[in-house]
Design a protein around this motif. Sequence first.
Motif: not given
Length: 254
Positions: A176, A194-195, A200
Motif C-alpha cells: 500500500m 497505491t496508498k 486497500d
Amino acid sequence: MKRARIAWAGAVHDATEADGQLELLTPAFKGRRVGFDEVVWLPPLAPLDRPRTVLALGLNYADHAKELAFKAPEEPLAFVKGEASLIGHRAFTVRPDGVMFMHYECELAVVIGRAAKRVKKADALQYVAGYTVANDYAIRDYLENWYRPNLKVKNRDTCTPIGPWLVDAADVPDPMNLALKTTVNGQLTQQGSTKDMIFDVPTLIEYFSRFMTLMPGDLIFTGTPDGVVDCQPGDVIVTEIEGIGALTNTITNR
C-alpha cells in the motif's frame, strides 16, 4: 523472488531474472539463461485445472473517480473478467475499428495464494501469494454505465496485459505504498501511488471473502489512479509499479 512464465524452444517455462537475463527453472533446462528478446512472455501465472476468477475494481482511486465525474464509492465496486482476456509482457492489444476512445489502466494485481473464506482484514495479506502489474484497458465507446461496465468494455481478448513478473508477497513489505506510472511512447501520462486506494488490499480480501471463497491463483485488480488517455495503433504503453515491474504493451488495429 520474482518469476516469469515464458515460451521458448517450443515449450513453456518458469524463469527468474539473473544478471539481466532469464534463468530457466524447468528441470530439464534448469540454470540455462536466455535473453529477454529470445522468448515470448506469458502471463506470470501457474496453470489451473479450473477457471481462474479475475475480480477487477472500478473507481478505487478518488482522483480517478473525480476524473470521470463520479463520487467515490462507499463499498468496493467490482466486476468479473474472463481469463481469456489476459496476455503477457510485450504482447499486442487490438483496438477495434471505429473506436473513438480506448485507454490503459495501470493496476496492482494481487494473486491469491491459498483458499480465503471469511478472512479478517488483519490476516488478509497472509493469503496473498504475490503481486504483478496489470493494464486493464477500457473502451469508452462501449460503456453504458461506469458502475456496471459491460463485457465489451473490459472483457475483450488481448485487452488485459499482465506481467512481466510475479513478485513474491514476502518481497513486497508494504503493497500500500508503491508508486505507479504510465508512459505512452516514452511520455509520462499517469502517476500515482497505491496508498491512495479507497479500499486497500486487506480490505478487498476481507470484503470478497465474506461472500465468496477466493482460491489459489485468483486475481484481484485493484483499480487505477487518474491520468488515462486515448491510445492509438502503434502506441507503446508501459505501465510500471515500484518494486513489481514495468509491463510493456503495443496497440495494434488487427
